[in-house]
Design a protein around this motif. Structure first.
Motif, PDB file in Angstrom:
ATOM      1  N   THR A 205      -6.129   5.484  -1.068  1.00  0.00           N
ATOM      2  CA  THR A 205      -5.663   4.826  -2.300  1.00  0.00           C
ATOM      3  C   THR A 205      -4.630   5.691  -3.005  1.00  0.00           C
TER       4      THR A 205
ATOM      5  N   ASP B 241      -0.150   1.781  -2.287  1.00  0.00           N
ATOM      6  CA  ASP B 241      -0.056   1.319  -3.672  1.00  0.00           C
ATOM      7  C   ASP B 241      -1.388   0.729  -4.131  1.00  0.00           C
TER       8      ASP B 241
ATOM      9  N   SER C 162      -2.535  -2.080  -4.597  1.00  0.00           N
ATOM     10  CA  SER C 162      -3.116  -3.290  -4.008  1.00  0.00           C
ATOM     11  C   SER C 162      -4.047  -2.972  -2.840  1.00  0.00           C
ATOM     12  N   TYR C 163      -4.025  -1.725  -2.363  1.00  0.00           N
ATOM     13  CA  TYR C 163      -4.938  -1.364  -1.270  1.00  0.00           C
ATOM     14  C   TYR C 163      -6.335  -1.141  -1.838  1.00  0.00           C
ATOM     15  N   VAL C 164      -7.281  -1.864  -1.287  1.00  0.00           N
ATOM     16  CA  VAL C 164      -8.674  -1.722  -1.707  1.00  0.00           C
ATOM     17  C   VAL C 164      -9.476  -1.213  -0.514  1.00  0.00           C
TER      18      VAL C 164
END
Lengths: 205, 100
Positions: free
Chosen positions: A17, A21, A23-25
């Motif tokens: 993370t 960015d 938006s990566y979970v």
């Protein structure tokens, strides 16, 4: 210590993370932290890690048969050391002289050790595997991964990370470089798993 | 939800390992609490023992005992008991989930 270990497993995905960015979970992570110690004789001057960890409030637990070490912190963490399996070695647990501990030796982690990446996370510099290589390794071990739920979890990790790897030139380049270094057998496994599991991976050259 | 079930199963086994390790450490510590009383401005330390329904305080002389070490052990004993209680509760929660 930090320069000599790579954090792998679900905690590496959490650390990604700091690379990708917002938006990566990352996928669910557990309380076990896998530390890959690739260069078992570095640093040259051995560290009494057991004493240091006890002083830091960890409880040191040894497997009664193998003497492999786990470090427990409260009900929060369980740390385990892994290392590479080199040559024709088959010992499941080997000594890590640099830190005076025994760790699990796994051939599956060799690829991760060959592609470390320095990641800046909360003012610390931490080594993790290159995300592209992390994903590649998950695919390559898929056929013999047990238990079944871990196979599924790995695939979820691959599906979650691959779009981000595609979007960053460095990561995509890393993927292609790692794939080009695979043996014919490994390439065959990569292709087969990608097809069987409907994985959207960058086209193999 | 096989992944979630697998993760909880893994965590359940980890919980049991943690309880086992902390229980072993607790067994190595003195089982009786250390308390202090302030008498005329001075602190006196005692090891507490329960004999039947009576509570008996055994004086700990600073000349014969490392009071700091004993207090540290006592604090660790209390902490481990709290930790084990939390882990036990967590074990029950996870067992309920896994049985469902």
């Amino acid at each position: 210590m930090l320069p000599h270990v790579l954090i792998i497993g679900s905690w590496a995905e959490y650390l990604y993370t700091f690379h990708f960015d917002a938006s990566y979970v990352p996928i669910i992570r557990t309380r076990d932290v896998d530390l890959l110690y690739p260069w078992i004789r570095r640093p040259a001057k051995p560290i009494d890690l057991e004493r240091m960890m006890r002083d830091a409030g960890f409880v040191v637990v040894r497997d009664s048969h193998t003497q492999a070490v786990k470090l427990l912190k409260e009900d929060l963490l369980e740390i385990e050391f892994l290392t590479r399996q080199i040559g024709a070695g088959r010992d499941p647990v080997i000594d890590i002289p640099a830190i005076g501990m025994r760790g699990q030796a796994l051939r599956d982690v060799n690829l991760l050790a060959e592609h470390p990446m320095v990641l800046e996370a909360k003012e610390h510099q931490i080594l993790v595997p290159e995300p592209a290589v992390y994903v590649l390794q998950k695919i390559l071990i898929h056929p013999h991964r047990v238990p079944a739920w871990k196979k599924e979890k790995d695939l979820e990790s691959v599906r979650g990370l691959m779009p981000f790897i595609r979007n960053i030139p460095h990561d995509l380049s890393c993927w292609h470089e790692a794939v080009s270094g695979l043996s014919d057998k490994e390439r065959s496994v990569l292709q087969r798993v990608a097809v069987e599991q409907f994985l959207d991976i960058p086209v193999l050259e | 939800m096989p992944i979630l079930r697998g993760v909880i199963q893994d965590e359940y086994e980890r919980n049991l390992r943690m309880q086992d390790a902390y229980r072993k450490e607790l067994e190595g510590l003195p089982s009786r609490a250390v308390v202090h009383k302030r008498i005329k401005g001075r602190l006196y330390y005692y090891r507490v023992e329960r004999i039947g329904r009576k509570v008996v305080n055994h004086y700990l002389s600073p000349k014969e005992n490392d009071i700091d070490a004993l207090l540290k052990q006592d604090a660790r004993r209390r902490h481990l008991k709290r930790l084990l209680s939390d882990l036990k509760e967590e074990q029950q929660d996870m067992r309920r989930f896994l049985k469902a």
